[in-house]
Design an enzyme around this catalytic site. Structure first.
Site, mmCIF file in Angstrom:
data_model
loop_
_atom_site.group_PDB
_atom_site.id
_atom_site.type_symbol
_atom_site.label_atom_id
_atom_site.label_comp_id
_atom_site.label_asym_id
_atom_site.label_seq_id
_atom_site.Cartn_x
_atom_site.Cartn_y
_atom_site.Cartn_z
ATOM 1 N N ARG A 1 71.470 10.925 -5.098
ATOM 2 C CA ARG A 1 72.981 10.721 -5.729
ATOM 3 C C ARG A 1 72.235 10.681 -6.815
ATOM 4 N NH1 ARG A 1 75.372 5.352 -3.737
ATOM 5 N NH2 ARG A 1 74.143 4.024 -3.045
ATOM 6 N N LYS B 1 74.461 7.191 -11.538
ATOM 7 C CA LYS B 1 74.487 7.380 -9.976
ATOM 8 C C LYS B 1 75.517 7.456 -9.426
ATOM 9 C CE LYS B 1 73.035 3.661 -7.536
ATOM 10 N NZ LYS B 1 71.949 1.678 -7.463
ATOM 11 N N ASP C 1 76.645 11.622 0.369
ATOM 12 C CA ASP C 1 77.004 13.262 0.199
ATOM 13 C C ASP C 1 76.945 12.670 -1.794
ATOM 14 O OD1 ASP C 1 77.986 10.512 -0.525
ATOM 15 O OD2 ASP C 1 80.015 10.451 -0.211
ATOM 16 N N GLY C 2 76.259 12.428 -1.584
ATOM 17 C CA GLY C 2 75.675 12.383 -3.389
ATOM 18 C C GLY C 2 76.754 11.365 -4.535
ATOM 19 N N ARG D 1 73.333 4.074 -15.664
ATOM 20 C CA ARG D 1 72.227 3.208 -15.442
ATOM 21 C C ARG D 1 71.015 4.061 -17.175
ATOM 22 N NH1 ARG D 1 69.581 1.785 -9.934
ATOM 23 N NH2 ARG D 1 69.250 4.154 -9.655
ATOM 24 N N ASP E 1 59.832 2.221 -3.758
ATOM 25 C CA ASP E 1 60.929 3.922 -3.950
ATOM 26 C C ASP E 1 61.700 2.466 -5.089
ATOM 27 O OD1 ASP E 1 62.040 2.894 -1.317
ATOM 28 O OD2 ASP E 1 63.278 3.527 -2.454
ATOM 29 N N ASP F 1 67.225 -0.948 -8.448
ATOM 30 C CA ASP F 1 68.423 -0.751 -7.513
ATOM 31 C C ASP F 1 68.990 -1.794 -6.814
ATOM 32 O OD1 ASP F 1 69.374 -0.578 -4.267
ATOM 33 O OD2 ASP F 1 67.805 1.075 -4.607
HETATM 34 P P1 AMP Z 1 69.048 3.558 -2.325
HETATM 35 O O1 AMP Z 1 68.972 2.138 -0.442
HETATM 36 O O2 AMP Z 1 69.687 3.545 -2.948
HETATM 37 O O3 AMP Z 1 66.922 2.792 -2.932
HETATM 38 O O4 AMP Z 1 68.656 4.531 -1.671
HETATM 39 C C1 AMP Z 1 67.247 5.496 -0.863
HETATM 40 C C2 AMP Z 1 67.295 6.698 -0.378
HETATM 41 O O5 AMP Z 1 68.906 7.864 -0.080
HETATM 42 C C3 AMP Z 1 67.146 7.726 -2.371
HETATM 43 O O6 AMP Z 1 66.675 8.380 -2.007
HETATM 44 C C4 AMP Z 1 68.983 8.070 -2.668
HETATM 45 O O7 AMP Z 1 69.108 8.740 -3.718
HETATM 46 C C5 AMP Z 1 69.466 8.055 -0.771
HETATM 47 N N1 AMP Z 1 70.700 8.102 -1.540
HETATM 48 C C6 AMP Z 1 71.478 6.769 -1.110
HETATM 49 N N2 AMP Z 1 73.295 6.807 -1.035
HETATM 50 C C7 AMP Z 1 72.797 8.037 -0.634
HETATM 51 C C8 AMP Z 1 74.142 9.192 -0.867
HETATM 52 N N3 AMP Z 1 74.876 9.010 -1.050
HETATM 53 N N4 AMP Z 1 74.374 10.494 -1.259
HETATM 54 C C9 AMP Z 1 73.031 11.065 -1.287
HETATM 55 N N5 AMP Z 1 71.424 10.483 -0.863
HETATM 56 C C10 AMP Z 1 71.518 8.850 -0.859
HETATM 57 MG MG MG Z 2 66.667 3.309 -3.825
#
Ligand code: AMP
Ligand code: MG
Length: 484
Positions: free
Chosen positions: A92, A112, A124-125, A175, A251, A261
């Site tokens: 996203r 973001k 949903d991105g 960001r 990550d 994050d």
């Molecule tokens: P995070 O928990 O923010 O570190 O995200 C972990 C993974 O989930 C990353 O690859 C993000 O890009 C993906 N991600 C989190 N929220 C969404 C979303 N709403 N749509 C698509 N990918 C997501």
């Molecule tokens: Mg992350």
């Protein structure tokens, strides 16, 4: 030129092969409306908003208009999430380009919440307004606490609803980071098991972040060593201010050493080493006191990626990497001790310091005392007076501390200056963050901006902010959520 705010793009990552990324544009949004813009950061980046109106800024920071020179990509990465390896990537987020400041500092500019990419899986991105405002205020607070962090340049509402447990307002955060290259990015490349790709990527990272290593004969080990140092410094800083990151997956660990994050993170108030805020961290893997051990664990995953570059003989490479990784504990202990000595204003090192420090922490833990405010009380600031500090246990501890303060040519002036430089007087208190976010989501940003302003100067005494210094008085445990 229209929309010219002085972006100066040079997109080195997008020139790498498509193995490392997908070229993809932000998905246009219905009705973008600028909510926040960070003028201080804009100045640091040499951006100029004087020739542009709010509507154009809204278009620019929603991605409805991409500035000249941008080359939008989603970055591929993998990572260990709560210990399990997964393919991830910007699901996203979209990197719109790398901006060069006048002093040639290179910064990633990333949206973001800007729509789906090849890495979105079932997501949903999109991102919701509340969490993007939260990342904005906490990342800026971290920066102002002198802790390396990604920054926040803008928040735009998309004018679209997004579906979570309920319908929420969509938003996009801009960001800014010295890069978004993560331990997980190395894991993604290493998992492909193609040494030439790993070499290209490794050399790119060294040139971009640690050019001083370019001519080294043992670049891979040197990079590992630098990262151990950087990440120890980072986690010691987190421990210093009581920051609980909450989702220290590989990550979410940068190669630059910046905090990244701001999902379920929060600040500890009453001192408890086992503090966990995140609802999904049921085992307490990322609890306050586990952060150093997890940092080492993540660095070990990073070291594994570098094995083919360390030595042709795999056993030799593993041995060298393991030896380096095993320097972690001693280095951490030393820097943590020094950080705590600074918090207490102590000069030099004494064998008994460890006992003095542990005794204080134990007292705070047993009596559920606020971590931040205890150090403020020790700096004799009257706003932080409390009956707890009149207890005999604390007074006795204080006597030992005052005795120790006298050694190594210390003076009140010296120790107060030292303590004031590392002990924040104000932190983003959980209840204050929640209170202001709720009002901000309804469209009134006054209290959010007030809190943002207060958090700009955490080491300076400010008038009339006593309400911002108190621990949350409600009996409800504070909980945070991920992936919103
Ligand atoms: P995070 O928990 O923010 O570190 O995200 C972990 C993974 O989930 C990353 O690859 C993000 O890009 C993906 N991600 C989190 N929220 C969404 C979303 N709403 N749509 C698509 N990918 C997501
Ligand atoms: Mg992350």
């Amino acid at each position: 030129m229209k929309n010219n705010i002085n972006w100066n793009f040079d997109n080195s990552y997008s020139r790498l092969s498509n193995t490392f990324k997908q070229h993809v544009k932000p998905v246009n949004v219905k009705n973008p409306e600028l909510v926040l813009i960070n003028d201080n950061l804009a100045k640091e980046l040499n951006l100029d908003f004087t020739k542009i109106d709010r509507a154009e800024l809204s278009d620019l920071f929603s991605g409805n208009i991409l500035p000249k020179g941008s080359n939008a990509i989603a970055q591929a990465y993998a990572g260990h999430q709560f210990g399990h390896f997964t393919m991830l990537g910007d699901g996203r987020a979209i990197l719109i380009g790398e901006h060069l400041t006048k002093s040639n500092k290179r910064c990633d500019i990333q949206f973001k919440g800007s729509g789906k990419t090849a890495f979105s899986r079932n997501g949903d991105g999109r991102a919701a307004l509340g969490p993007m405002l939260r990342e904005y205020i906490i990342s800026e607070a971290m920066h102002n606490l002198n802790i390396p962090s990604t920054r926040s340049l803008a928040v735009v509402k998309t004018g679209e609803k997004i579906i979570r447990d309920t319908q929420l307002q969509g938003a996009i955060l801009t960001r800014v980071a010295s890069s978004h290259i993560r331990v997980g990015t190395f894991q993604y490349v290493a998992a492909r098991d193609k040494k030439d790709e790993l070499e290209v990527f490794f050399n790119y990272v060294v040139k971009r972040h640690y050019p001083e290593l370019v001519d080294s004969k043992k670049k891979a080990l040197d990079l590992l060593n630098i990262l151990i140092d950087k990440q120890i410094d980072l986690v010691v800083n987190w421990m210093r201010v009581g920051f609980v990151h909450g989702v220290m997956n590989t990550d979410n660990m940068t190669i630059s050493g910046e905090t990244i994050d701001y999902g379920p993170c929060a600040f500890m108030d009453k001192y408890d080493p086992k503090t966990v805020f995140s609802t999904i961290d049921r085992m307490g893997r990322y609890a306050y006191c586990n952060q150093p051990a997890i940092t080492k664990w993540n660095l070990s995953r990073f070291a594994e990626c570098l094995i083919p570059l360390i030595h042709q003989d795999q056993d030799q490479a593993v041995k060298s990497a393991t030896d380096l990784i095993n320097t972690f504990e001693k280095k951490y202990e030393k820097r943590w001790m020094n950080m705590m000595r600074n918090k207490l204003g102590l000069q030099g090192a004494d064998d008994k310091d460890k006992f003095l420090i542990v005794d204080l922490l134990t007292w705070m833990h047993q009596n559920k005392v606020d971590y931040t405010n205890t150090f403020c009380n020790l700096m004799d600031l009257k706003e932080y007076d409390d009956d707890l500090y009149r207890s005999n246990d604390f007074k006795n501890w204080k006597k030992n501390w005052q005795e120790r303060l006298k050694s190594n040519n210390n003076t009140p002036e010296k120790y107060i200056t030292l303590m004031r430089s590392v002990n924040p007087l104000v932190i983003p208190r959980n209840h204050k963050i929640e209170e202001t976010l709720q009002i901000a989501e309804s469209g009134d940003l006054a209290s959010f901006n007030k809190l943002l302003k207060i958090l700009e100067k955490p080491y300076v005494q400010q008038e009339n902010i006593s309400d911002y210094l108190k621990m949350d008085s409600s009996s409800k445990e504070y909980k945070t959520f991920c992936g919103t």
